[in-house]
Structures are given as C-alpha cells and as structure tokens.
Write an enzyme that holds these catalytic residues in place. Structure first.
Site, PDB file in Angstrom:
ATOM      1  N   LYS A  18      52.835  47.086  27.669  1.00  0.00           N
ATOM      2  CA  LYS A  18      51.748  47.243  28.136  1.00  0.00           C
ATOM      3  C   LYS A  18      51.077  48.610  28.340  1.00  0.00           C
ATOM      4  O   LYS A  18      50.085  49.137  27.774  1.00  0.00           O
ATOM      5  CB  LYS A  18      51.389  46.548  29.347  1.00  0.00           C
ATOM      6  CG  LYS A  18      51.810  45.036  29.062  1.00  0.00           C
ATOM      7  CD  LYS A  18      51.554  44.394  30.635  1.00  0.00           C
ATOM      8  CE  LYS A  18      52.461  44.938  31.752  1.00  0.00           C
ATOM      9  NZ  LYS A  18      53.605  44.549  31.851  1.00  0.00           N
ATOM     10  N   ARG A  93      48.875  40.416  38.264  1.00  0.00           N
ATOM     11  CA  ARG A  93      50.154  39.807  37.789  1.00  0.00           C
ATOM     12  C   ARG A  93      50.386  38.519  38.804  1.00  0.00           C
ATOM     13  O   ARG A  93      51.612  37.964  38.698  1.00  0.00           O
ATOM     14  CB  ARG A  93      51.124  40.857  38.626  1.00  0.00           C
ATOM     15  CG  ARG A  93      51.829  41.630  37.464  1.00  0.00           C
ATOM     16  CD  ARG A  93      52.683  42.873  38.302  1.00  0.00           C
ATOM     17  NE  ARG A  93      53.418  43.567  37.530  1.00  0.00           N
ATOM     18  CZ  ARG A  93      53.383  44.616  36.845  1.00  0.00           C
ATOM     19  NH1 ARG A  93      52.385  45.316  37.014  1.00  0.00           N
ATOM     20  NH2 ARG A  93      54.542  45.126  36.362  1.00  0.00           N
ATOM     21  N   ARG A 132      64.454  53.674  28.706  1.00  0.00           N
ATOM     22  CA  ARG A 132      63.135  54.232  29.058  1.00  0.00           C
ATOM     23  C   ARG A 132      62.989  55.408  29.862  1.00  0.00           C
ATOM     24  O   ARG A 132      63.769  55.390  30.996  1.00  0.00           O
ATOM     25  CB  ARG A 132      62.220  53.242  29.423  1.00  0.00           C
ATOM     26  CG  ARG A 132      60.729  53.643  29.684  1.00  0.00           C
ATOM     27  CD  ARG A 132      59.789  52.484  29.673  1.00  0.00           C
ATOM     28  NE  ARG A 132      59.912  52.009  31.023  1.00  0.00           N
ATOM     29  CZ  ARG A 132      58.860  51.049  31.496  1.00  0.00           C
ATOM     30  NH1 ARG A 132      57.958  50.523  30.574  1.00  0.00           N
ATOM     31  NH2 ARG A 132      59.013  50.450  32.779  1.00  0.00           N
ATOM     32  N   ARG A 165      62.388  55.867  35.669  1.00  0.00           N
ATOM     33  CA  ARG A 165      62.050  55.172  37.000  1.00  0.00           C
ATOM     34  C   ARG A 165      62.847  54.522  37.470  1.00  0.00           C
ATOM     35  O   ARG A 165      63.918  53.818  37.250  1.00  0.00           O
ATOM     36  CB  ARG A 165      60.829  54.212  36.148  1.00  0.00           C
ATOM     37  CG  ARG A 165      59.609  55.006  35.908  1.00  0.00           C
ATOM     38  CD  ARG A 165      58.650  54.105  35.266  1.00  0.00           C
ATOM     39  NE  ARG A 165      58.559  52.646  35.921  1.00  0.00           N
ATOM     40  CZ  ARG A 165      57.451  51.936  35.446  1.00  0.00           C
ATOM     41  NH1 ARG A 165      56.601  52.224  34.612  1.00  0.00           N
ATOM     42  NH2 ARG A 165      57.211  50.394  36.003  1.00  0.00           N
ATOM     43  N   ARG A 176      62.508  42.427  38.490  1.00  0.00           N
ATOM     44  CA  ARG A 176      61.156  42.435  37.714  1.00  0.00           C
ATOM     45  C   ARG A 176      60.868  41.184  36.772  1.00  0.00           C
ATOM     46  O   ARG A 176      59.818  40.692  36.835  1.00  0.00           O
ATOM     47  CB  ARG A 176      60.717  43.726  37.081  1.00  0.00           C
ATOM     48  CG  ARG A 176      60.742  44.812  38.162  1.00  0.00           C
ATOM     49  CD  ARG A 176      61.095  46.177  37.736  1.00  0.00           C
ATOM     50  NE  ARG A 176      59.827  46.559  36.665  1.00  0.00           N
ATOM     51  CZ  ARG A 176      59.794  47.534  35.576  1.00  0.00           C
ATOM     52  NH1 ARG A 176      61.012  47.971  35.229  1.00  0.00           N
ATOM     53  NH2 ARG A 176      58.802  47.671  34.851  1.00  0.00           N
TER      54      ARG A 176
HETATM   55  P1  AMP Z   1      54.216  48.737  36.034  1.00  0.00           P
HETATM   56  O1  AMP Z   1      53.938  50.327  35.972  1.00  0.00           O
HETATM   57  O2  AMP Z   1      52.986  47.953  35.684  1.00  0.00           O
HETATM   58  O3  AMP Z   1      55.611  48.063  35.537  1.00  0.00           O
HETATM   59  O4  AMP Z   1      54.275  48.383  37.665  1.00  0.00           O
HETATM   60  C1  AMP Z   1      55.551  49.101  38.391  1.00  0.00           C
HETATM   61  C2  AMP Z   1      55.767  48.451  39.811  1.00  0.00           C
HETATM   62  O5  AMP Z   1      54.352  48.618  40.662  1.00  0.00           O
HETATM   63  C3  AMP Z   1      55.840  46.718  39.763  1.00  0.00           C
HETATM   64  O6  AMP Z   1      57.111  46.434  39.657  1.00  0.00           O
HETATM   65  C4  AMP Z   1      55.488  46.462  41.085  1.00  0.00           C
HETATM   66  O7  AMP Z   1      56.222  47.019  42.128  1.00  0.00           O
HETATM   67  C5  AMP Z   1      54.039  47.377  41.149  1.00  0.00           C
HETATM   68  N1  AMP Z   1      53.056  47.005  40.877  1.00  0.00           N
HETATM   69  C6  AMP Z   1      52.179  47.284  39.665  1.00  0.00           C
HETATM   70  N2  AMP Z   1      51.051  46.493  39.571  1.00  0.00           N
HETATM   71  C7  AMP Z   1      51.127  45.404  40.289  1.00  0.00           C
HETATM   72  C8  AMP Z   1      50.478  44.316  40.628  1.00  0.00           C
HETATM   73  N3  AMP Z   1      49.408  44.068  39.793  1.00  0.00           N
HETATM   74  N4  AMP Z   1      50.913  43.492  41.507  1.00  0.00           N
HETATM   75  C9  AMP Z   1      51.806  43.673  42.478  1.00  0.00           C
HETATM   76  N5  AMP Z   1      52.612  44.772  41.969  1.00  0.00           N
HETATM   77  C10 AMP Z   1      52.526  45.543  41.296  1.00  0.00           C
END
Ligand code: AMP
Length: 220
Positions: A18, A93, A132, A165, A176
């Site tokens: 994404k 999400r 990553r 990360r 996750r």
């Molecule tokens: P990402 O960079 O999209 O993989 O997001 C990293 C982390 O941020 C996720 O594992 C969640 O802990 C938090 N996060 C990001 N977007 C959301 C969302 N829409 N709802 C809840 N947690 C989120």
C-alpha cells in the site's frame, strides 16, 4: 473524470504494498497521498499527546483506537488539497472507520470513487515485512532483498539513514496480520457491496501492480 480527481482507497494486508504503491501514485499521477501510519509515526516522533497515546499500540502491531485515527484523518481531509482527489493508504482499517469516512466525505460533498484491494499471498507478506527498511528522513521504503539500497543502510534518494520499523519485528508482524484478518478483511465485502471494489494482484513485483493500477485509473 481526471485521474488526480479520483478519491481512492488502497486496501490490503500489511506488506501488500500500500505505502509503496501510494507513493508511486502520488509521484506519477499527482494524487495527494494520505497515510494514517505516516501521520501517527510523525506524531510519535514529535512527542505530541496523540503520539504518546498511539505509540504503545503501534509498537506492538495493534490497531490504534478508532476515535484517535478517525480524528487525525478527519482533520486532514478538510484541507483544501484533498478536494482534488487523494489516495488513502492504511485507512479505513475497521468497519467503524469506513462508516466514519463516508460521513466525513458526505459532509464535504465528496464521495469515494474506487477501492483497490491488493491481493497478496501470506508468505509474500511475511517475506516483505521481515526485510523492510525505511528512510528516517524522506520515508522512502526499501527491502534488503527485493529493493536494496545502493549503499547498505543509506537512502538512495536523500542519503538519510535506513531503519527497521519497530512493528516489522516478527512478533509484531503476527499481531498485525491477525488484526488485518479479524478487523480489516471484512471491508472487502463492505466495499464490494457498494460496487466500488476492484482487485489488483500485488503478490508479484510492484511495477506490475502499479502498471495495472495506472491503466485502470487512466481509463476511469
Ligand atoms: P501502516 O504504516 O499503515 O502499516 O500503520 C502502522 C501502524 O499504525 C499500524 O500497525 C497501527 O498500529 C497504526 N495505524 C495506522 N493506520 C491505522 C488505522 N487506520 N487504524 C488503526 N491503527 C492504524
């Protein structure tokens, strides 16, 4: 409809591509890229109240509570640049977030045009997340095998330092992927009922997936 007027969601499991694809869609097609993960990481880095609340959930790989995420995204969507169209990466999400998004957009006289579901086999997701790294300065994404930087640990684009990360550790990856299966995957049905969903094979290389997406957006 011009491609960059489109209001687009990229749906998919962690590691489906994404972030990488949204950055390409922004750079090559002129969309505004909205990533709740990036917004939250920024808040954590700056040490804001919101960042402090979110950090624990994020490091463990858990979803941040809906109200917090809906709040930050809702505020960002009110900015003028979003009227031109955007690509949402990592939001919604949960079903509650999807419903809140519809409400926010309706209030701004906007609506979604397209939801792309990035389909990726689970073993590919795990391989991608495990290797990553990301640039701490410009956010560019690398992978030690799939997308290596020229100089190990150094960003090709800006010379920044690459880091892993916290939530790309093995234990957090499992949490996750579970959160995706239990809370996010149902959005596939949610958006197909609206007739907005299209599938993209994101299990191979990112260029192939991008070409498929770009062709679809130009036709649309
Ligand atoms: P990402 O960079 O999209 O993989 O997001 C990293 C982390 O941020 C996720 O594992 C969640 O802990 C938090 N996060 C990001 N977007 C959301 C969302 N829409 N709802 C809840 N947690 C989120």
């Amino acid at each position: 409809m011009g491609a960059n007027k489109t209001k687009l969601i990229l749906l998919g499991a962690p590691g489906a591509g994404k972030g990488t694809l949204a950055k390409m869609i922004q750079a090559e097609l002129g969309f505004v890229h909205l990533s709740t993960g990036d917004m939250l990481r920024e808040a954590v880095k700056e040490g804001t109240e919101l960042g402090k609340k979110a950090a624990g959930y994020m490091n463990e790989g858990k979803l941040v509570p809906d109200d917090i995420v809906i709040g930050i995204l809702g505020e960002r969507l009110l900015a003028e640049d979003c009227e031109k169209g955007f690509v949402l990466d990592g939001f919604p999400r949960t079903r509650k977030q999807a419903v809140a998004l519809e409400d926010i957009l309706r209030g701004e006289r906007m609506s979604l045009d397209l939801v792309l579901n990035l389909e990726t086999p689970e073993e590919v997701l795990i391989q991608r997340l495990s290797g990553r790294t990301q640039c701490e300065s410009c956010g560019a994404i690398y992978h030690e095998e799939n997308i290596p930087s020229r100089d190990p640990g150094v960003c090709d684009k800006c010379g920044g330092k690459l880091y892993q990360r916290e939530d790309d550790r093995k234990e957090a990856i499992e949490v996750r992927l579970r959160a995706y299966r239990e809370e996010t995957a149902e959005l596939i049905d949610f958006y197909s009922e609206d007739g907005l969903l299209k599938s993209v094979d994101s299990g191979k290389d990112v260029e192939t997936a991008f070409k498929q997406i770009a062709a679809g957006l130009k036709d649309g």
